[in-house]
Scaffold this motif. Sequence first.
Motif, PDB file in Angstrom:
ATOM      1  N   ALA A 183       0.833  -1.203   0.000  1.00  0.00           N
ATOM      2  CA  ALA A 183       0.000   0.000   0.000  1.00  0.00           C
ATOM      3  C   ALA A 183       0.870   1.256   0.000  1.00  0.00           C
ATOM      4  O   ALA A 183       0.609   2.212  -0.751  1.00  0.00           O
ATOM      5  CB  ALA A 183      -0.932  -0.012   1.208  1.00  0.00           C
ATOM      6  N   THR A 220     -10.732  -0.545  -6.736  1.00  0.00           N
ATOM      7  CA  THR A 220     -11.227  -0.930  -5.408  1.00  0.00           C
ATOM      8  C   THR A 220     -10.076  -1.138  -4.437  1.00  0.00           C
ATOM      9  O   THR A 220     -10.098  -0.659  -3.296  1.00  0.00           O
ATOM     10  CB  THR A 220     -12.068  -2.209  -5.497  1.00  0.00           C
ATOM     11  OG1 THR A 220     -13.167  -1.981  -6.387  1.00  0.00           O
ATOM     12  CG2 THR A 220     -12.601  -2.615  -4.134  1.00  0.00           C
ATOM     13  N   ASN A 221      -9.052  -1.852  -4.879  1.00  0.00           N
ATOM     14  CA  ASN A 221      -7.906  -2.102  -3.994  1.00  0.00           C
ATOM     15  C   ASN A 221      -7.070  -0.852  -3.758  1.00  0.00           C
ATOM     16  O   ASN A 221      -6.503  -0.670  -2.673  1.00  0.00           O
ATOM     17  CB  ASN A 221      -7.035  -3.221  -4.556  1.00  0.00           C
ATOM     18  CG  ASN A 221      -7.645  -4.590  -4.343  1.00  0.00           C
ATOM     19  OD1 ASN A 221      -8.414  -4.791  -3.405  1.00  0.00           O
ATOM     20  ND2 ASN A 221      -7.331  -5.536  -5.204  1.00  0.00           N
ATOM     21  N   LEU A 224      -8.827   0.980  -1.120  1.00  0.00           N
ATOM     22  CA  LEU A 224      -8.628   0.293   0.155  1.00  0.00           C
ATOM     23  C   LEU A 224      -7.263   0.637   0.750  1.00  0.00           C
ATOM     24  O   LEU A 224      -7.129   0.889   1.958  1.00  0.00           O
ATOM     25  CB  LEU A 224      -8.750  -1.214  -0.070  1.00  0.00           C
ATOM     26  CG  LEU A 224      -9.162  -2.092   1.110  1.00  0.00           C
ATOM     27  CD1 LEU A 224     -10.588  -1.770   1.527  1.00  0.00           C
ATOM     28  CD2 LEU A 224      -9.045  -3.559   0.727  1.00  0.00           C
ATOM     29  N   PHE A 227      -7.301   4.220   2.068  1.00  0.00           N
ATOM     30  CA  PHE A 227      -8.015   4.283   3.343  1.00  0.00           C
ATOM     31  C   PHE A 227      -7.116   3.789   4.487  1.00  0.00           C
ATOM     32  O   PHE A 227      -7.059   4.399   5.558  1.00  0.00           O
ATOM     33  CB  PHE A 227      -9.285   3.428   3.267  1.00  0.00           C
ATOM     34  CG  PHE A 227      -9.984   3.252   4.575  1.00  0.00           C
ATOM     35  CD1 PHE A 227     -10.835   4.231   5.062  1.00  0.00           C
ATOM     36  CD2 PHE A 227      -9.780   2.111   5.347  1.00  0.00           C
ATOM     37  CE1 PHE A 227     -11.478   4.082   6.286  1.00  0.00           C
ATOM     38  CE2 PHE A 227     -10.415   1.949   6.568  1.00  0.00           C
ATOM     39  CZ  PHE A 227     -11.265   2.944   7.036  1.00  0.00           C
ATOM     40  N   ALA A 228      -6.409   2.694   4.252  1.00  0.00           N
ATOM     41  CA  ALA A 228      -5.532   2.138   5.289  1.00  0.00           C
ATOM     42  C   ALA A 228      -4.444   3.141   5.676  1.00  0.00           C
ATOM     43  O   ALA A 228      -4.182   3.359   6.869  1.00  0.00           O
ATOM     44  CB  ALA A 228      -4.905   0.836   4.804  1.00  0.00           C
ATOM     45  N   GLY A 241      -5.074  -7.363   3.937  1.00  0.00           N
ATOM     46  CA  GLY A 241      -6.110  -6.788   3.086  1.00  0.00           C
ATOM     47  C   GLY A 241      -7.511  -7.109   3.595  1.00  0.00           C
ATOM     48  O   GLY A 241      -8.420  -6.265   3.538  1.00  0.00           O
ATOM     49  N   VAL A 244      -8.590  -4.776   6.425  1.00  0.00           N
ATOM     50  CA  VAL A 244      -9.020  -3.452   5.971  1.00  0.00           C
ATOM     51  C   VAL A 244     -10.416  -3.522   5.354  1.00  0.00           C
ATOM     52  O   VAL A 244     -11.239  -2.615   5.539  1.00  0.00           O
ATOM     53  CB  VAL A 244      -8.007  -2.865   4.971  1.00  0.00           C
ATOM     54  CG1 VAL A 244      -8.409  -1.451   4.556  1.00  0.00           C
ATOM     55  CG2 VAL A 244      -6.609  -2.845   5.571  1.00  0.00           C
ATOM     56  N   LYS A 245     -10.712  -4.613   4.648  1.00  0.00           N
ATOM     57  CA  LYS A 245     -12.050  -4.779   4.065  1.00  0.00           C
ATOM     58  C   LYS A 245     -13.125  -4.890   5.143  1.00  0.00           C
ATOM     59  O   LYS A 245     -14.282  -4.537   4.906  1.00  0.00           O
ATOM     60  CB  LYS A 245     -12.078  -6.017   3.168  1.00  0.00           C
ATOM     61  CG  LYS A 245     -11.336  -5.839   1.858  1.00  0.00           C
ATOM     62  CD  LYS A 245     -11.398  -7.104   1.009  1.00  0.00           C
ATOM     63  CE  LYS A 245     -10.650  -6.913  -0.302  1.00  0.00           C
ATOM     64  NZ  LYS A 245     -10.652  -8.144  -1.127  1.00  0.00           N
ATOM     65  N   ARG A 246     -12.779  -5.382   6.299  1.00  0.00           N
ATOM     66  CA  ARG A 246     -13.738  -5.459   7.413  1.00  0.00           C
ATOM     67  C   ARG A 246     -13.872  -4.116   8.115  1.00  0.00           C
ATOM     68  O   ARG A 246     -14.964  -3.726   8.540  1.00  0.00           O
ATOM     69  CB  ARG A 246     -13.287  -6.523   8.418  1.00  0.00           C
ATOM     70  CG  ARG A 246     -13.398  -7.952   7.917  1.00  0.00           C
ATOM     71  CD  ARG A 246     -12.782  -8.919   8.904  1.00  0.00           C
ATOM     72  NE  ARG A 246     -13.462  -8.885  10.204  1.00  0.00           N
ATOM     73  CZ  ARG A 246     -12.959  -9.422  11.312  1.00  0.00           C
ATOM     74  NH1 ARG A 246     -11.774 -10.021  11.284  1.00  0.00           N
ATOM     75  NH2 ARG A 246     -13.625  -9.365  12.443  1.00  0.00           N
ATOM     76  N   GLN A 248     -13.172  -0.890   6.948  1.00  0.00           N
ATOM     77  CA  GLN A 248     -13.644   0.281   6.199  1.00  0.00           C
ATOM     78  C   GLN A 248     -15.166   0.468   6.237  1.00  0.00           C
ATOM     79  O   GLN A 248     -15.636   1.567   6.570  1.00  0.00           O
ATOM     80  CB  GLN A 248     -13.150   0.214   4.752  1.00  0.00           C
ATOM     81  CG  GLN A 248     -13.485   1.472   3.957  1.00  0.00           C
ATOM     82  CD  GLN A 248     -12.999   1.396   2.528  1.00  0.00           C
ATOM     83  OE1 GLN A 248     -13.053   0.341   1.898  1.00  0.00           O
ATOM     84  NE2 GLN A 248     -12.521   2.513   1.997  1.00  0.00           N
ATOM     85  N   ASN A 252     -17.168   3.593   8.076  1.00  0.00           N
ATOM     86  CA  ASN A 252     -18.058   4.453   7.281  1.00  0.00           C
ATOM     87  C   ASN A 252     -19.439   4.544   7.926  1.00  0.00           C
ATOM     88  O   ASN A 252     -20.062   5.613   7.946  1.00  0.00           O
ATOM     89  CB  ASN A 252     -18.163   3.940   5.854  1.00  0.00           C
ATOM     90  CG  ASN A 252     -16.898   4.198   5.051  1.00  0.00           C
ATOM     91  OD1 ASN A 252     -16.069   5.034   5.419  1.00  0.00           O
ATOM     92  ND2 ASN A 252     -16.735   3.477   3.947  1.00  0.00           N
TER      93      ASN A 252
END
Length: 324
Positions: A183, A220-221, A224, A227-228, A241, A244-246, A248, A252
Amino acid sequence: MSGRSNRYAGVVYGLPLTMEVPSMGKRLEDKGIIPPHSAKEVRQRLQIQNRLNIAGQDAAAGLKRGDDIDGARILVPVMQIRPYDRNPRKSINPKFDEIKESIRAVGLLTPFNVTRRPNEEHYIVYGGGNTRLVILQQLFQEGHKQFEQVEVCFKAWRGDAYAIAGHIGENDQRGEMSFWDKAVGIMEIKSALEAESGAVLSLRSFEAELKRLGLSVSVTNIALMKFALDHLGPLGQRLTGLDVKRIQPRFNALKRLATLWEIEETRFYEEIINPVMHEHALALAPESSAEVERLLRRCEAALAARIGVDESRIAKMMAALEKS
């Protein structure tokens, strides 16, 4: 070249390599094998290769900046090479000791690439090889004189965006890069491209630029990763990864709920999320995961306390917001 004959043994393009290098370039040009504008480059390549073929001669000795030819194999003093200063991979290679023992025993079997920025004299690693360089320098400093010089492949400098992309691509192939390091590297490429062009790239345009650089990363990635880096810094290398998907969507949802109490985004992160994040990170055991679910529950509790509602109601309120 130090009084040595500038001759080769063998055949190239149907011509004997026992002739002088300048003559070879002229013959190739006269025969129509290469166009006139390529003759100079061919002569340069042959001269560099000749230096490598002369036993005991330093192939990099006496080279001028104009001799830096993309793809040329050169012999360089190992202490004149530096790790790439913007290498996105920060974690130490877990196989460091194993690789060092292998190089000590049999030498460097796979040369790595180097480049150098305009107006700089030292070489830097390009597209992977920092671990091998550190090992070679350690071995030389420990008294293994055979590692005083190293054969490397020179790559022409094309900018930091290309260099960072090369390192990411190499580490991706080896499966040795954490989500966080990747990232950081991806967003470093974005910054480098924007600095070069003077324009801000949209995520969609950036996706296309990454593809041009040989990296396949979806919008999308990319979002992500951004955001991280923007909001999850204290957890850093612990994050995957999937973590972070959990995080975000839950953040929000909490942010939307906070706006109903007139808490705008900046204050939401500075006054509610960030203090919890730092406290959570400090409480984690060394080498443990990010413990995402516990973090999310603590963030929900902090928001509940801030807006003055019972903690058990937060989940129901977020679900109601989602439906509406």
